[in-house]
Design a protein around this motif. Structure first.
Motif, mmCIF file in Angstrom:
data_model
loop_
_atom_site.group_PDB
_atom_site.id
_atom_site.type_symbol
_atom_site.label_atom_id
_atom_site.label_comp_id
_atom_site.label_asym_id
_atom_site.label_seq_id
_atom_site.Cartn_x
_atom_site.Cartn_y
_atom_site.Cartn_z
ATOM 1 N N GLN A 123 0.829 -1.203 0.000
ATOM 2 C CA GLN A 123 0.000 0.000 0.000
ATOM 3 C C GLN A 123 0.866 1.257 0.000
ATOM 4 N N ALA A 124 1.984 1.202 0.742
ATOM 5 C CA ALA A 124 2.914 2.337 0.745
ATOM 6 C C ALA A 124 3.502 2.545 -0.654
ATOM 7 N N CYS A 125 3.799 1.447 -1.345
ATOM 8 C CA CYS A 125 4.297 1.559 -2.723
ATOM 9 C C CYS A 125 3.232 2.169 -3.633
ATOM 10 N N ALA A 126 1.989 1.709 -3.487
ATOM 11 C CA ALA A 126 0.896 2.240 -4.303
ATOM 12 C C ALA A 126 0.719 3.739 -4.063
ATOM 13 N N ASP A 127 0.844 4.158 -2.814
ATOM 14 C CA ASP A 127 0.716 5.580 -2.496
ATOM 15 C C ASP A 127 1.816 6.388 -3.176
ATOM 16 N N LYS A 128 3.034 5.862 -3.181
ATOM 17 C CA LYS A 128 4.134 6.551 -3.859
ATOM 18 C C LYS A 128 3.855 6.691 -5.350
ATOM 19 N N LEU A 129 3.357 5.620 -5.957
ATOM 20 C CA LEU A 129 3.096 5.645 -7.392
ATOM 21 C C LEU A 129 1.941 6.581 -7.747
ATOM 22 N N MET A 130 0.979 6.699 -6.857
ATOM 23 C CA MET A 130 -0.128 7.626 -7.109
ATOM 24 C C MET A 130 0.348 9.069 -7.155
ATOM 25 N N ARG A 131 1.383 9.374 -6.376
ATOM 26 C CA ARG A 131 1.911 10.740 -6.352
ATOM 27 C C ARG A 131 2.843 11.019 -7.522
ATOM 28 N N ARG A 132 3.289 9.947 -8.210
ATOM 29 C CA ARG A 132 4.249 10.127 -9.282
ATOM 30 C C ARG A 132 3.875 9.203 -10.444
ATOM 31 N N PRO A 133 2.914 9.619 -11.291
ATOM 32 C CA PRO A 133 2.517 8.754 -12.414
ATOM 33 C C PRO A 133 3.724 8.401 -13.277
ATOM 34 N N VAL A 134 3.775 7.157 -13.715
ATOM 35 C CA VAL A 134 4.924 6.692 -14.469
ATOM 36 C C VAL A 134 4.499 6.234 -15.857
ATOM 37 N N ARG A 135 5.475 6.222 -16.744
ATOM 38 C CA ARG A 135 5.199 5.815 -18.124
ATOM 39 C C ARG A 135 4.926 4.320 -18.203
ATOM 40 N N ARG A 136 5.788 3.530 -17.543
ATOM 41 C CA ARG A 136 5.595 2.081 -17.528
ATOM 42 C C ARG A 136 5.924 1.557 -16.139
ATOM 43 N N PHE A 137 5.180 0.524 -15.739
ATOM 44 C CA PHE A 137 5.338 -0.059 -14.405
ATOM 45 C C PHE A 137 5.224 -1.563 -14.512
ATOM 46 N N GLU A 138 6.099 -2.263 -13.803
ATOM 47 C CA GLU A 138 6.009 -3.718 -13.738
ATOM 48 C C GLU A 138 6.252 -4.167 -12.308
ATOM 49 N N ALA A 139 5.480 -5.161 -11.875
ATOM 50 C CA ALA A 139 5.605 -5.682 -10.520
ATOM 51 C C ALA A 139 5.630 -7.199 -10.573
ATOM 52 N N VAL A 140 6.562 -7.813 -9.823
ATOM 53 C CA VAL A 140 6.683 -9.259 -9.826
ATOM 54 C C VAL A 140 6.730 -9.782 -8.397
ATOM 55 N N ALA A 141 6.325 -11.044 -8.255
ATOM 56 C CA ALA A 141 6.445 -11.773 -6.997
ATOM 57 C C ALA A 141 7.252 -13.028 -7.277
ATOM 58 N N THR A 142 8.019 -13.479 -6.280
ATOM 59 C CA THR A 142 8.944 -14.578 -6.530
ATOM 60 C C THR A 142 8.621 -15.808 -5.678
ATOM 61 N N GLU A 143 9.610 -16.387 -5.030
ATOM 62 C CA GLU A 143 9.514 -17.738 -4.477
ATOM 63 C C GLU A 143 8.353 -17.954 -3.517
ATOM 64 N N ALA A 144 8.110 -17.010 -2.609
ATOM 65 C CA ALA A 144 7.043 -17.215 -1.626
ATOM 66 C C ALA A 144 5.687 -17.393 -2.303
ATOM 67 N N CYS A 145 5.381 -16.536 -3.260
ATOM 68 C CA CYS A 145 4.099 -16.637 -3.966
ATOM 69 C C CYS A 145 4.089 -17.781 -4.968
ATOM 70 N N ARG A 146 5.253 -18.196 -5.457
ATOM 71 C CA ARG A 146 5.320 -19.382 -6.324
ATOM 72 C C ARG A 146 4.933 -20.634 -5.541
ATOM 73 N N ARG A 147 5.409 -20.740 -4.298
ATOM 74 C CA ARG A 147 5.248 -21.967 -3.536
ATOM 75 C C ARG A 147 3.971 -22.030 -2.721
ATOM 76 N N ALA A 148 3.483 -20.892 -2.271
ATOM 77 C CA ALA A 148 2.355 -20.890 -1.329
ATOM 78 C C ALA A 148 1.053 -21.277 -2.013
ATOM 79 N N ALA A 149 0.274 -22.115 -1.352
ATOM 80 C CA ALA A 149 -1.024 -22.528 -1.891
ATOM 81 C C ALA A 149 -1.965 -21.339 -2.027
ATOM 82 N N ASN A 150 -1.821 -20.352 -1.157
ATOM 83 C CA ASN A 150 -2.682 -19.165 -1.204
ATOM 84 C C ASN A 150 -1.963 -17.947 -1.775
ATOM 85 N N GLY A 151 -0.850 -18.171 -2.484
ATOM 86 C CA GLY A 151 -0.070 -17.052 -3.012
ATOM 87 C C GLY A 151 -0.840 -16.218 -4.015
#
Length: 353
Positions: free
Chosen positions: A88-116
């Motif tokens: 949410q803190a990241c989202a707030d930062k991005l709302m104050r500074r619109p960007v041309r392109r944005f990409e977000a990734v998740a790695t091992e924890a979300c790959r492995r977790a059943a509820n990721g």
């Protein structure tokens, strides 16, 4: 925005426009990359330059998203709350500074977790941030992308390691002879052994010589199999192989080896160390014990549990692949994503001209 507010107001202003890439004049040239790992949540906002990019804003917080994952196979409620607050803190930062392109990734924890993926769907609904779960191969490729500028003339191959929270990624790289040509990923290895998983499993054991050596032996056995496939040790003996490390473990070792009074990224990133000096720094960290590590300016209380497990992985890498020098990189997935996005933007303009 507080945790309760974020949960109670899923219709709060989204950053969907940021995710899609706002094309406004004042946002030309601003890019953002977010990496949600097993231990950290990191955001980097940058503007391209002639030689790379200039950092405009950044965010980093230890969230321990993978806490307890090895035992339960699921993300814990408390871990998801910590990560949600950081995102949410990241989202707030991005709302104050619109960007041309944005990409977000998740790695091992979300790959492995059943509820990721369910957790990431919740994040999308609450914040508008859409995180993509990437494969271990893409993780290795992004690390390679970010560290490619540190390669030098005379390098034939590079062995890059990234000791993460939930896994350790090894990338075996061919360096092209043609100037300006990108490096090629020959092979990669993803071990489900990171600083968080090892700290939870080994507990106090890594603070003892016997427990530390047991982790080194376990990791080295996995690396030896990868070595047999690609004959990396043979290539190292032939010369022209650069060992590169990107992780909190290796940057901490560099800070200690350089006797920095406090960690400073500009002094560490891209530094090539004598491996003997890095090995001595490992011995110094091990000798400090828990209290000494908590007080060390390059470690601190938040990372005290994770330093020695990471050092054990590093020691296994050194055992299987002894090299005289190591290049330290304080960069990773975010820098790799930014480099890719900026290159993709430049491509159409060149074709148009």
């Amino acid at each position: 925005m507080t945790e309760s507010t974020a949960r109670d107001t899923p219709t709060s202003p989204p950053v969907m426009a940021v995710s899609a890439g706002a094309r406004t004049e004042h946002a030309q040239g601003i890019f953002a990359a977010l990496d949600l790992g097993t231990n950290n949540c990191r955001l980097l906002v940058a503007a391209p330059t002639a030689t790379g990019f200039r950092v405009v804003d950044s965010f980093s917080r230890i969230v321990r998203l993978g806490e307890g994952l090895a035992q339960t196979g699921r993300l814990a409620d408390s871990a998801m709350e910590r990560a949600a607050t950081a995102l949410q803190a990241c989202a707030d930062k991005l709302m104050r500074r619109p960007v041309r392109r944005f990409e977000a990734v998740a790695t091992e924890a979300c790959r492995r977790a059943a509820n990721g993926r369910a957790f990431l769907a919740r994040i999308a609904a609450e914040t508008g941030l859409h995180l993509r779960v990437i494969s271990a191969r893409e993780e290795a490729e992004l690390a390679m992308e970010s560290c490619a500028p540190l390669l030098e003339p005379g390098d034939r191959r590079a062995l890059l390691f990234d000791i993460g929270g939930g896994s350790t990624e090894i990338a075996w790289i061919r360096v092209p002879c043609a100037p300006g040509a990108p490096p090629e990923l020959i092979g990669y290895l993803s071990l489900p052994l990171g600083v968080v998983t090892l700290a939870e499993r080994a507990g106090q054991d890594c603070f003892t010589e016997r427990g530390f050596c047991e982790v080194v032996e376990e990791v080295a056995a996995h690396l030896a199999e990868f070595d047999r496939i690609h004959r990396i040790g043979q290539e190292i003996r032939a010369g022209g192989v650069r060992l590169m490390g990107t992780s909190g473990t290796v940057t901490t070792l560099a800070g200690v080896a350089m006797a920095l009074p406090r960690y400073r990224r500009p002094l560490v990133d891209g530094k090539t160390l004598d491996c003997g000096a890095a090995d001595l720094a490992l011995g110094d960290l091990f000798a400090l014990g828990r209290e000494g590590l908590a007080q060390h300016p390059c470690v601190g209380p938040e990372r005290v549990e994770f330093v020695l497990p990471g050092c054990a992985v590093y020691a296994a890498i050194r055992r299987v692949w002894p090299t005289p020098r190591i290049t330290v990189a304080d960069r990773g997935l975010r820098e790799g994503m930014l480099t890719r996005m900026m290159r993709a933007e430049r491509g159409p303009r060149r074709r148009a001209r």
